[in-house]
Design a protein around this motif. Structure first.
Motif, PDB file in Angstrom:
ATOM      1  N   GLY A   3       0.837  15.279  10.477  1.00 16.76           N
ATOM      2  CA  GLY A   3      -0.010  14.349  11.215  1.00 16.76           C
ATOM      3  C   GLY A   3      -0.621  13.273  10.338  1.00 16.76           C
ATOM      4  O   GLY A   3      -0.864  12.152  10.798  1.00 16.76           O
ATOM      5  N   ALA A   4      -0.877  13.600   9.063  1.00 15.06           N
ATOM      6  CA  ALA A   4      -1.409  12.587   8.150  1.00 15.06           C
ATOM      7  C   ALA A   4      -0.425  11.440   7.987  1.00 15.06           C
ATOM      8  O   ALA A   4      -0.811  10.262   7.958  1.00 15.06           O
ATOM      9  CB  ALA A   4      -1.713  13.227   6.802  1.00 15.06           C
ATOM     10  N   LEU A   5       0.858  11.767   7.881  1.00 14.25           N
ATOM     11  CA  LEU A   5       1.873  10.720   7.767  1.00 14.25           C
ATOM     12  C   LEU A   5       2.034   9.952   9.070  1.00 14.25           C
ATOM     13  O   LEU A   5       2.274   8.738   9.067  1.00 14.25           O
ATOM     14  CB  LEU A   5       3.214  11.339   7.355  1.00 14.25           C
ATOM     15  CG  LEU A   5       3.249  12.026   5.988  1.00 14.25           C
ATOM     16  CD1 LEU A   5       4.648  12.554   5.699  1.00 14.25           C
ATOM     17  CD2 LEU A   5       2.802  11.070   4.881  1.00 14.25           C
ATOM     18  N   SER A   6       1.917  10.653  10.205  1.00 13.27           N
ATOM     19  CA  SER A   6       2.069   9.978  11.498  1.00 13.27           C
ATOM     20  C   SER A   6       0.963   8.946  11.715  1.00 13.27           C
ATOM     21  O   SER A   6       1.208   7.874  12.280  1.00 13.27           O
ATOM     22  CB  SER A   6       2.090  11.003  12.641  1.00 13.27           C
ATOM     23  OG  SER A   6       0.834  11.639  12.778  1.00 13.27           O
ATOM     24  N   PHE A  66       1.474  11.704  -2.881  1.00 11.83           N
ATOM     25  CA  PHE A  66       0.890  12.442  -1.757  1.00 11.83           C
ATOM     26  C   PHE A  66       1.933  12.677  -0.665  1.00 11.83           C
ATOM     27  O   PHE A  66       2.074  13.799  -0.159  1.00 11.83           O
ATOM     28  CB  PHE A  66      -0.294  11.655  -1.186  1.00 11.83           C
ATOM     29  CG  PHE A  66      -0.874  12.241   0.073  1.00 11.83           C
ATOM     30  CD1 PHE A  66      -1.730  13.331   0.022  1.00 11.83           C
ATOM     31  CD2 PHE A  66      -0.558  11.704   1.319  1.00 11.83           C
ATOM     32  CE1 PHE A  66      -2.265  13.879   1.173  1.00 11.83           C
ATOM     33  CE2 PHE A  66      -1.090  12.241   2.477  1.00 11.83           C
ATOM     34  CZ  PHE A  66      -1.940  13.331   2.405  1.00 11.83           C
ATOM     35  N   ALA A  67       2.679  11.651  -0.292  1.00 10.76           N
ATOM     36  CA  ALA A  67       3.686  11.780   0.759  1.00 10.76           C
ATOM     37  C   ALA A  67       4.786  12.754   0.339  1.00 10.76           C
ATOM     38  O   ALA A  67       5.278  13.550   1.160  1.00 10.76           O
ATOM     39  CB  ALA A  67       4.282  10.416   1.085  1.00 10.76           C
ATOM     40  N   LYS A 100       0.824  -1.210   0.000  1.00 15.09           N
ATOM     41  CA  LYS A 100       0.000   0.000   0.000  1.00 15.09           C
ATOM     42  C   LYS A 100       0.863   1.266   0.000  1.00 15.09           C
ATOM     43  O   LYS A 100       0.593   2.230  -0.707  1.00 15.09           O
ATOM     44  CB  LYS A 100      -0.921   0.011   1.225  1.00 15.09           C
ATOM     45  CG  LYS A 100      -2.022  -1.027   1.193  1.00 15.09           C
ATOM     46  CD  LYS A 100      -3.071  -0.655   0.175  1.00 15.09           C
ATOM     47  CE  LYS A 100      -4.220  -1.639   0.195  1.00 15.09           C
ATOM     48  NZ  LYS A 100      -5.223  -1.326  -0.857  1.00 15.09           N
ATOM     49  N   LEU A 101       1.901   1.253   0.840  1.00 16.02           N
ATOM     50  CA  LEU A 101       2.764   2.432   0.938  1.00 16.02           C
ATOM     51  C   LEU A 101       3.541   2.675  -0.348  1.00 16.02           C
ATOM     52  O   LEU A 101       3.975   3.808  -0.605  1.00 16.02           O
ATOM     53  CB  LEU A 101       3.730   2.269   2.112  1.00 16.02           C
ATOM     54  CG  LEU A 101       3.104   2.266   3.510  1.00 16.02           C
ATOM     55  CD1 LEU A 101       4.156   1.958   4.565  1.00 16.02           C
ATOM     56  CD2 LEU A 101       2.452   3.616   3.808  1.00 16.02           C
ATOM     57  N   GLY A 102       3.734   1.634  -1.135  1.00  8.27           N
ATOM     58  CA  GLY A 102       4.447   1.787  -2.410  1.00  8.27           C
ATOM     59  C   GLY A 102       3.556   2.166  -3.569  1.00  8.27           C
ATOM     60  O   GLY A 102       4.042   2.317  -4.700  1.00  8.27           O
TER      61      GLY A 102
END
Length: 361
Positions: free
Chosen positions: A189-192, A154-155, A145-147
């Motif tokens: 905070g979205a990344l956290s 977005f990141a 998912k992260l890839g």
């Protein structure tokens, strides 16, 4: 059996999310009290880059309270979907607003109380209609998912925007514009939250006896979470030190929730299979929260309560419908009577009344 277990997990996540809001809402008050004590002592303020708050026990109490809230929040994400946990963060706005009125002498008027009620109602609507996230049960699935290209873009945008705000915009406008520091906290905070979800899966697999500690993603998520949370604490302290708590807390909630919902939609593809009524309900609930939060802080300096509401309505009605008639009656009867004296008002007084100024009464 699985249905019973799922409902049990749901209620555990719900209780943890509510507990998290109470701890986090209280932490704002403790931190603000500590920062105010430092300001009275003449120490360099956090908004100016000082770190004297590290010697203040009240600030540490607030940090511990926030830590407890974050731990409860972390656990809530492990038991319940993010779309249930995140909207309940509005309760921290309610807790912070109520405690501020008692311990920081920040008034909570009628508009603020209505705003708190709307925030709760909006959160309830969002919970009912929230999109269900796509199931991710293993660290390998989370890695996939992260890839995803959408999340990578977005990141990357989040990191670029954060760096620009920290190194370019912050030094110039951070002291005067409340949105600068809050935006930094919110987008990071979205990344956290994504890191928290990944670490929650890691802990579950660890308890299941899987060798997740050998997976590099586990350590990447842990390091990223530490960096994100440290940055959020730093800039949230600056915002709290410079601006009013009743303003910082609701704006932070709106920005943070928007960032998290956007990130979750991109990462877990939550909105792809939603029905139209759920989409409308989710958006309506979030807009209701925003309206409630706007009422909570936009009219905070207006001294308006239920006690003077009937008087205000009565005088407004008289000013709108009976001013000319009352003046005519006074001229035809007794201009010197107290009643007529009250009715014979200057144009400035009537203008003040139309504008809602209580000082005219």
């Amino acid at each position: 059996m699985s249905q019973t277990r799922g409902r049990y997990d749901f209620y555990i996540g719900l209780v943890l999310a509510m507990s998290s809001s109470i701890f986090i809402g209280g932490s704002f008050i403790l931190k603000k009290k500590g920062l105010l004590r430092l300001a009275r002592k003449g120490s360099m303020r956090a908004g100016q880059g000082g770190h004297a708050y590290l010697k203040e026990w009240l600030w540490w109490a607030g940090l511990l309270s926030m830590g407890a809230g974050e731990v409860a929040n972390f656990a809530a994400y492990a038991f319940a979907p993010a779309t249930l946990v995140t909207p309940l963060g509005a309760l921290s706005v309610l807790v912070s607003a109520i405690l501020s009125s008692y311990f920081l002498n920040e008034k909570l008027n009628l508009h603020g109380k209505i705003g708190c009620l709307l925030s709760i109602l909006g959160s309830t609507v969002m919970v009912i209609h929230a999109p269900q996230e796509e199931e991710v049960e293993t660290l390998n699935e989370m890695s996939h998912k992260l890839g995803d290209p959408g999340f990578v873009v977005f990141a990357t945008l989040v990191v670029i925007v954060s760096l620009i705000l920290i190194f370019v915009v912050g030094p110039r406008h951070g002291q005067t514009n409340i949105l600068v520091y809050i935006t930094i906290c919110s987008v990071i905070g979205a990344l956290s939250v994504s890191c928290v979800k990944g670490l929650g899966i890691t802990i579950k697999e660890l308890f299941a006896g899987k060798p997740v500690l050998k997976h590099p993603l586990s350590w990447i998520l842990l390091l990223s979470l530490i960096v994100c949370v440290s940055t959020q604490i730093n800039y949230l302290n600056r915002a709290l030190d410079i601006f009013n708590t009743s303003i910082v807390t609701p704006i932070y909630y709106v920005f943070f929730t928007t960032s998290v919902l956007t990130c979750s939609a991109i990462l877990f593809k939550e909105w792809q299979h939603m029905a139209a009524d759920d989409v409308i309900g989710t958006v309506s609930g979030f807009l209701t929260i925003i309206v409630g939060i706007f009422l909570l802080h936009a009219f905070k300096d207006v001294s308006f309560t239920l006690a003077n509401l009937p008087v205000s309505l009565r005088k407004e009605e008289r000013a709108a419908n009976g001013a000319l008639l009352s003046t005519y009656d006074c001229f035809n009867h007794d201009e010197e009577s107290p009643t007529c004296a009250g009715e014979m008002q200057s144009p400035e007084s009537l203008a003040a009344r139309r504008n809602g100024s209580l000082s005219a009464f």
